[in-house]
Write a protein that holds these residues in place. Structure first.
Motif, PDB file in Angstrom:
ATOM      1  N   LYS A  21       0.818  -1.204   0.000  1.00  0.00           N
ATOM      2  CA  LYS A  21       0.000   0.000   0.000  1.00  0.00           C
ATOM      3  C   LYS A  21       0.858   1.263   0.000  1.00  0.00           C
ATOM      4  CE  LYS A  21      -3.550   2.213   2.814  1.00  0.00           C
ATOM      5  NZ  LYS A  21      -4.444   2.049   3.950  1.00  0.00           N
ATOM      6  N   LEU A  22       1.900   1.278   0.799  1.00  0.00           N
ATOM      7  CA  LEU A  22       2.789   2.436   0.863  1.00  0.00           C
ATOM      8  C   LEU A  22       3.438   2.705  -0.490  1.00  0.00           C
ATOM      9  CD1 LEU A  22       4.338   4.582   2.548  1.00  0.00           C
ATOM     10  CD2 LEU A  22       6.081   2.832   2.884  1.00  0.00           C
ATOM     11  N   VAL A  23       3.915   1.660  -1.145  1.00  0.00           N
ATOM     12  CA  VAL A  23       4.576   1.831  -2.454  1.00  0.00           C
ATOM     13  C   VAL A  23       3.576   2.291  -3.503  1.00  0.00           C
ATOM     14  CG1 VAL A  23       5.837   0.635  -4.269  1.00  0.00           C
ATOM     15  CG2 VAL A  23       6.407   0.216  -1.887  1.00  0.00           C
ATOM     16  N   ILE A  24       2.352   1.779  -3.448  1.00  0.00           N
ATOM     17  CA  ILE A  24       1.331   2.210  -4.410  1.00  0.00           C
ATOM     18  C   ILE A  24       0.986   3.682  -4.198  1.00  0.00           C
ATOM     19  CG2 ILE A  24      -1.087   1.906  -5.067  1.00  0.00           C
ATOM     20  CD1 ILE A  24      -0.654  -1.123  -4.584  1.00  0.00           C
ATOM     21  N   ILE A  25       0.842   4.104  -2.951  1.00  0.00           N
ATOM     22  CA  ILE A  25       0.524   5.512  -2.674  1.00  0.00           C
ATOM     23  C   ILE A  25       1.691   6.418  -3.078  1.00  0.00           C
ATOM     24  CG2 ILE A  25       0.106   7.164  -0.813  1.00  0.00           C
ATOM     25  CD1 ILE A  25      -1.625   5.004   0.515  1.00  0.00           C
ATOM     26  N   LEU A  26       2.917   6.016  -2.743  1.00  0.00           N
ATOM     27  CA  LEU A  26       4.083   6.823  -3.143  1.00  0.00           C
ATOM     28  C   LEU A  26       4.232   6.869  -4.661  1.00  0.00           C
ATOM     29  CD1 LEU A  26       6.758   5.773  -0.500  1.00  0.00           C
ATOM     30  CD2 LEU A  26       5.592   7.967  -0.694  1.00  0.00           C
ATOM     31  N   GLY A  27       4.010   5.741  -5.326  1.00  0.00           N
ATOM     32  CA  GLY A  27       4.154   5.690  -6.778  1.00  0.00           C
ATOM     33  C   GLY A  27       3.143   6.560  -7.498  1.00  0.00           C
ATOM     34  N   LEU A 129      -1.763  17.436 -17.026  1.00  0.00           N
ATOM     35  CA  LEU A 129      -2.659  17.740 -15.919  1.00  0.00           C
ATOM     36  C   LEU A 129      -3.805  16.734 -15.837  1.00  0.00           C
ATOM     37  CD1 LEU A 129      -3.007  21.625 -15.767  1.00  0.00           C
ATOM     38  CD2 LEU A 129      -1.903  20.098 -14.149  1.00  0.00           C
ATOM     39  N   CYS A 130      -4.296  16.299 -16.974  1.00  0.00           N
ATOM     40  CA  CYS A 130      -5.355  15.271 -16.961  1.00  0.00           C
ATOM     41  C   CYS A 130      -4.845  13.982 -16.323  1.00  0.00           C
ATOM     42  CB  CYS A 130      -5.857  15.008 -18.380  1.00  0.00           C
ATOM     43  SG  CYS A 130      -6.782  16.369 -19.084  1.00  0.00           S
ATOM     44  N   ILE A 131      -3.639  13.570 -16.674  1.00  0.00           N
ATOM     45  CA  ILE A 131      -3.045  12.374 -16.076  1.00  0.00           C
ATOM     46  C   ILE A 131      -2.804  12.597 -14.590  1.00  0.00           C
ATOM     47  CG2 ILE A 131      -0.981  10.924 -16.061  1.00  0.00           C
ATOM     48  CD1 ILE A 131      -0.784  11.522 -19.091  1.00  0.00           C
ATOM     49  N   SER A 132      -2.334  13.767 -14.225  1.00  0.00           N
ATOM     50  CA  SER A 132      -2.050  14.058 -12.819  1.00  0.00           C
ATOM     51  C   SER A 132      -3.326  14.073 -11.981  1.00  0.00           C
ATOM     52  CB  SER A 132      -1.317  15.386 -12.683  1.00  0.00           C
ATOM     53  OG  SER A 132      -0.048  15.307 -13.281  1.00  0.00           O
ATOM     54  N   ILE A 133      -4.398  14.601 -12.518  1.00  0.00           N
ATOM     55  CA  ILE A 133      -5.676  14.604 -11.791  1.00  0.00           C
ATOM     56  C   ILE A 133      -6.175  13.178 -11.605  1.00  0.00           C
ATOM     57  CG2 ILE A 133      -8.118  15.256 -11.978  1.00  0.00           C
ATOM     58  CD1 ILE A 133      -7.094  17.881 -13.297  1.00  0.00           C
ATOM     59  N   PHE A 134      -6.078  12.368 -12.651  1.00  0.00           N
ATOM     60  CA  PHE A 134      -6.477  10.966 -12.550  1.00  0.00           C
ATOM     61  C   PHE A 134      -5.614  10.234 -11.524  1.00  0.00           C
ATOM     62  CE2 PHE A 134      -6.162   6.521 -13.979  1.00  0.00           C
ATOM     63  CZ  PHE A 134      -7.507   6.162 -13.844  1.00  0.00           C
ATOM     64  N   ALA A 135      -4.312  10.463 -11.553  1.00  0.00           N
ATOM     65  CA  ALA A 135      -3.408   9.826 -10.594  1.00  0.00           C
ATOM     66  C   ALA A 135      -3.680  10.303  -9.173  1.00  0.00           C
ATOM     67  CB  ALA A 135      -1.954  10.091 -10.978  1.00  0.00           C
ATOM     68  N   PHE A 136      -4.076  11.545  -9.003  1.00  0.00           N
ATOM     69  CA  PHE A 136      -4.420  12.050  -7.677  1.00  0.00           C
ATOM     70  C   PHE A 136      -5.656  11.338  -7.138  1.00  0.00           C
ATOM     71  CE2 PHE A 136      -6.577  15.131  -4.885  1.00  0.00           C
ATOM     72  CZ  PHE A 136      -5.593  15.276  -3.920  1.00  0.00           C
ATOM     73  N   VAL A 137      -6.648  11.114  -7.995  1.00  0.00           N
ATOM     74  CA  VAL A 137      -7.846  10.374  -7.582  1.00  0.00           C
ATOM     75  C   VAL A 137      -7.474   8.943  -7.197  1.00  0.00           C
ATOM     76  CG1 VAL A 137     -10.070   9.468  -8.406  1.00  0.00           C
ATOM     77  CG2 VAL A 137      -9.414  11.830  -8.907  1.00  0.00           C
ATOM     78  N   ALA A 142      -6.341   4.815  -3.118  1.00  0.00           N
ATOM     79  CA  ALA A 142      -5.409   3.810  -2.588  1.00  0.00           C
ATOM     80  C   ALA A 142      -5.275   3.877  -1.077  1.00  0.00           C
ATOM     81  CB  ALA A 142      -4.039   3.976  -3.245  1.00  0.00           C
ATOM     82  N   ILE A 143      -5.708   4.972  -0.502  1.00  0.00           N
ATOM     83  CA  ILE A 143      -5.660   5.086   0.955  1.00  0.00           C
ATOM     84  C   ILE A 143      -6.526   4.010   1.601  1.00  0.00           C
ATOM     85  CG2 ILE A 143      -6.330   6.586   2.897  1.00  0.00           C
ATOM     86  CD1 ILE A 143      -5.441   8.955   1.124  1.00  0.00           C
ATOM     87  N   TRP A 144      -7.595   3.598   0.934  1.00  0.00           N
ATOM     88  CA  TRP A 144      -8.501   2.612   1.505  1.00  0.00           C
ATOM     89  C   TRP A 144      -8.183   1.176   1.103  1.00  0.00           C
ATOM     90  CZ3 TRP A 144     -10.313   7.490   0.155  1.00  0.00           C
ATOM     91  CH2 TRP A 144     -10.784   8.238   1.224  1.00  0.00           C
TER      92      TRP A 144
END
Length: 165
Positions: A21-27, A129-137, A142-144
């Motif tokens: 989970k940590l690696v997925i959130i950091l990535g 920015l579109c990719i970054s917004i998607f990655a932010f979501v 991934a927090i859950w």
């Protein structure tokens, strides 16, 4: 891809030691940061370095495959791995097409975007920015993700045993 070549083993070790989970959130967080930096690139070397750092600090591909193996029962692991690989392949097909459509909006859509605007000065910022917004979501989602028992053992049980002995 070159940055990922140098760091994929390291990210595997980090995922094994501290949790997937940590690696997925950091990535996914590094996708948000370095892809936005790539969109603001003003020269060739800034673009190359930001893409290298994006690959170097992103260990998501191998980690998601390992996470899928842990998430699915034995009889469904092949399905989990194939979904992971298929999703990656779909992203590799749709991503460049969508990026090519959104790139250089001031030239393609002059009635919507001015050449003096932010997207006029940085012609590749809109797809980034579109990719970054998607990655932010995805990062928020991934927090859950559930944390498996091995992470609980590493953080709580093993240090406790060391303190008690």
């Amino acid at each position: 891809m070159i940055g990922r070549t140098f760091s994929s083993v390291l990210w595997g070790v980090v995922a094994d030691r501290y949790g997937r989970k940590l690696v997925i959130i950091l990535g996914t967080s590094t996708v948000v940061i370095f892809n936005t930096i790539f969109g603001f690139s003003v020269n060739y070397w800034m673009a190359i370095i930001s893409r290298f750092l994006l690959g170097f600090f992103n260990g998501v591909l191998g980690t998601t495959k390992a996470y899928a193996c842990e998430l699915f029962p034995k009889e469904y692991q092949a399905l989990g791995l194939s979904i992971t690989s298929t999703s990656w392949g779909i992203g590799l097909a749709i991503g460049p097409a969508l990026g090519g459509f959104l790139a250089q909006p001031a030239e393609k859509f002059p009635s919507l975007v001015s050449s003096d605007s932010l997207f006029g000065r940085f012609p590749y910022l809109l797809p980034c920015l579109c990719i970054s917004i998607f990655a932010f979501v995805v990062t928020i989602g991934a927090i859950w993700l559930p944390v498996w028992f091995y992470a609980i053992k590493i953080f709580f049980i093993f240090p406790l045993i060391g303190i008690l002995t």
